[in-house]
Design an enzyme around this catalytic site. Structure first.
Site, PDB file in Angstrom:
ATOM      1  N   HIS A   4      41.991  28.241  33.756  1.00 16.01           N
ATOM      2  CA  HIS A   4      42.416  29.586  33.235  1.00 16.01           C
ATOM      3  C   HIS A   4      43.465  29.802  33.808  1.00 16.01           C
ATOM      4  O   HIS A   4      44.404  30.050  35.060  1.00 16.01           O
ATOM      5  CB  HIS A   4      41.107  30.815  34.689  1.00 16.01           C
ATOM      6  CG  HIS A   4      41.784  32.263  34.949  1.00 16.01           C
ATOM      7  ND1 HIS A   4      41.680  32.579  33.364  1.00 16.01           N
ATOM      8  CD2 HIS A   4      41.923  32.787  35.922  1.00 16.01           C
ATOM      9  CE1 HIS A   4      41.853  34.052  33.875  1.00 16.01           C
ATOM     10  NE2 HIS A   4      41.976  34.261  35.035  1.00 16.01           N
ATOM     11  N   ASN A  46      47.026  37.376  31.400  1.00 16.70           N
ATOM     12  CA  ASN A  46      46.000  36.818  31.979  1.00 16.70           C
ATOM     13  C   ASN A  46      44.611  37.724  30.770  1.00 16.70           C
ATOM     14  O   ASN A  46      44.620  38.213  31.072  1.00 16.70           O
ATOM     15  CB  ASN A  46      45.350  36.975  32.853  1.00 16.70           C
ATOM     16  CG  ASN A  46      44.667  37.009  33.690  1.00 16.70           C
ATOM     17  OD1 ASN A  46      43.267  36.498  33.236  1.00 16.70           O
ATOM     18  ND2 ASN A  46      44.465  37.024  35.128  1.00 16.70           N
ATOM     19  N   CYS A  56      36.585  36.104  35.251  1.00 17.49           N
ATOM     20  CA  CYS A  56      37.587  34.785  34.396  1.00 17.49           C
ATOM     21  C   CYS A  56      36.813  33.325  34.454  1.00 17.49           C
ATOM     22  O   CYS A  56      37.338  32.785  34.181  1.00 17.49           O
ATOM     23  CB  CYS A  56      38.997  35.107  35.780  1.00 17.49           C
ATOM     24  SG  CYS A  56      40.273  36.895  35.073  1.00 17.49           S
TER      25      CYS A  56
END
Ligand code: ACO
Length: 331
Positions: free
Chosen positions: A258, A288, A111
């Site tokens: 993020h 996500n 990520c």
């Protein structure tokens, strides 16, 4: 030397999967998912690959920058879900868009990947090796998810975002006196906690090993450990980046974090004592997407006119590895 993001682009698969759709697959509820994560729906690829999503995002970024694919010097794809080990995704993107003059390679920092790739492009340009780069975050996480595991399958989605970054020999100053470019970057890793969030590549069938090693190819996560890591490490590395740049939280116009979880972002805002309105979010609609979340959000904000020249933006990523980073840029 200054670097400028002169083009952004993003793409999402068409198929929407809502929390209600997931209720049909596993024992969960829209209420549980929204309350714990802030996610209402995500996009799932039914045919697109990491490379095709990347290429679509790149074409949009190049169009905005007014550049052709032949003019691209470097292609960096940040991904943890490539379809192919060889060739790498960046070379596939090069082939699809026709960037025949570019060097291309992948980078996996989960990520945090887009930020690590952006930082890598920056140092290449600072060293005078390349004049521009396409920096991409792209994922098809739906193929790494165990769709019978309610602890993880509700969290992730697919998509890609790209930024076209150019080096400029001249310093560019905005009306508010700020100099365009990257002011500072901080990145770090803690491999000792790697197994908190993991995904094995494939089972091993080696002629020289007696027993075939069978492993699960799906994402395994200790959610509470990831939560603790993110809420502690992200504010710390943002503070480190701001200190390095000689500025404070008040000097920042926007924090592009993020997009893992609303509660993580709210906790980071609180720990930084920053107004939550400075933390744009889009994860309710797309979940996500690991390395793709930051560039997709950046593109949304850019195209939506929410980023103005002279704005100071802190981007911060955190994820498997464990990895983390923060980058301060003036737009
Ligand atoms: N629906 C309903 N119940 C569920 C679900 C679900 N989708 N998932 C887990 N549960 C249950 C568990 O089985 C458990 O039940 P039990 O008490 O009967 O055993 C209960 O809910 C609590 O489970 P926890 O794992 O303790 O739930 P928690 O409150 O920690 O929330 C979550 C889980 C949302 C994953 C949280 O830990 C979190 O936000 N972690 C951060 C991780 C993250 O965002 N990861 C994203 C990928 S990593 C990254 O991008 C950096």
């Amino acid at each position: 030397m200054t670097i400028k993001i002169t083009g952004t682009g993003s793409t999402l698969p068409e198929k929407k999967v809502t929390n209600f759709d997931l209720q049909e697959l596993v024992e969960t509820s829209d209420e549980w998912i929204r309350e714990r994560t802030g996610i209402a729906e995500r996009r799932i690829s039914t045919g697109d690959t990491v490379a095709t999503l990347s290429a679509k995002a790149c074409s949009k970024a190049l169009e905005m920058a007014g550049k052709t694919a032949e003019e691209v010097d470097l292609i960096l794809v940040a991904t943890c879900s490539p379809e192919m080990l060889l060739p790498c995704c960046a070379c596939q993107v090069q082939d699809i868009i026709g960037a025949s003059n570019a060097a291309a390679f992948d980078l996996n920092a989960a990520c945090s990947g887009f930020l690590f790739a952006l930082n890598t492009a920056y140092v290449y340009m600072q060293a005078g090796i390349y004049k521009n780069a396409l920096v991409i975050g792209s994922e098809v996480l739906s193929k790494l998810v165990d769709w019978s595991d309610r602890g993880t399958c509700v969290l992730f989605g697919d998509g890609a975002g790209a930024a076209f970054v150019e080096a400029s020999a001249e310093d560019i100053f905005r009306d508010n006196g700020r100099k365009v470019g990257m002011e500072c970057m901080v990145q770090g890793s803690d491999g000792t906690k790697g197994m908190v969030l993991s995904c094995a590549e494939r089972s091993v069938d080696n002629a020289f090993i007696a027993e075939k090693q069978t492993i699960s190819p799906y994402i395994q996560m200790n959610g509470q450990e990831v939560y603790k890591f993110a809420t502690r490490q992200v504010p710390a590395c943002i503070h480190e980046a701001l200190d390095k740049a000689g500025i404070t939280v008040e000097d920042v116009d926007m924090f592009v974090l993020h997009q893992a979880n609303v509660r993580i972002i709210e906790s980071v805002a609180k720990r930084l004592k920053a107004d939550i309105s400075k933390f744009p979010m889009n994860l309710d609609k797309i979940g996500n997407m690991s390395s793709a979340t930051i560039p997709v959000l950046l593109d949304e904000l850019n195209r939506g006119g929410r980023i103005q020249g002279g704005d100071r933006i802190v981007m911060s990523g955190f994820g498997a590895g464990l990895t983390y980073g923060a980058t301060v840029i003036v737009w």
